[in-house]
Design a protein around this motif. Sequence first.
Motif, short mmCIF file in Angstrom:
data_model
loop_
_atom_site.label_atom_id
_atom_site.label_comp_id
_atom_site.label_asym_id
_atom_site.label_seq_id
_atom_site.Cartn_x
_atom_site.Cartn_y
_atom_site.Cartn_z
N LYS A 1 -5.78 3.16 -5.27
CA LYS A 1 -6.01 2.71 -3.90
C LYS A 1 -7.49 2.42 -3.60
O LYS A 1 -7.80 1.63 -2.72
CB LYS A 1 -5.48 3.77 -2.92
N CYS B 1 0.85 -1.20 0.00
CA CYS B 1 0.00 0.00 0.00
C CYS B 1 0.88 1.24 0.00
O CYS B 1 1.68 1.44 0.90
CB CYS B 1 -0.89 0.01 1.24
N ARG B 2 0.72 2.06 -1.01
CA ARG B 2 1.43 3.34 -1.09
C ARG B 2 0.41 4.46 -0.86
O ARG B 2 -0.77 4.20 -0.67
CB ARG B 2 2.10 3.47 -2.45
N ILE C 1 -9.89 -4.55 -3.10
CA ILE C 1 -8.68 -5.38 -3.04
C ILE C 1 -8.98 -6.86 -3.22
O ILE C 1 -8.39 -7.52 -4.09
CB ILE C 1 -7.94 -5.15 -1.71
N LEU D 1 -1.89 0.92 -4.97
CA LEU D 1 -1.61 -0.39 -4.41
C LEU D 1 -0.79 -1.16 -5.43
O LEU D 1 -0.99 -1.00 -6.64
CB LEU D 1 -2.91 -1.15 -4.14
#
Length: 160
Positions: free
Chosen positions: A109, A87-88, A113, A92
Amino acid sequence: MSTTSLEQSLEISNMCQDILSIHPKIHFSCYINRNGRIVESKLCDDGLITDLTSQELEMQYMQCKLQSSMNKEFEDKLGHLDYTLICRESTLEFIFPFYEGVIFVIVDKEIPIQSTGKKILELMRIFGFGSEVSNLRWKCLMNHVENAGIHCTFILNVMD
């Protein structure tokens, strides 16, 4: 380059393209070989990687492969790894073990997910990941593609 290696390269290319088609917020998909080098990639938003130098990109790809290799060390005790998620701030990064290399995917993001990871895994199975026969076939394919000198990066910009 033989016809077979061209067909195999196209199959890898198609899989990377199909990963981009799973969700509009998937921006980048590539296959990284066992040496940490990109064999094939597809890109629909180059803003994500244009800030990085070619050396930084190369380091990032090698880091993906190294991360996957280190995770494999624990498979006997912890079970099979489906993927690693990084995770940034705004994206992602999915890292999927794929034969001797990895599939590396960058997404927004906000993307769901679990369902995205599951869809990519299903697509990888369609392209032969999972069975012993197809694992052997892909292992031969990856060795053939790497030994045939196909170390080019193919980038496709998709404009909507």
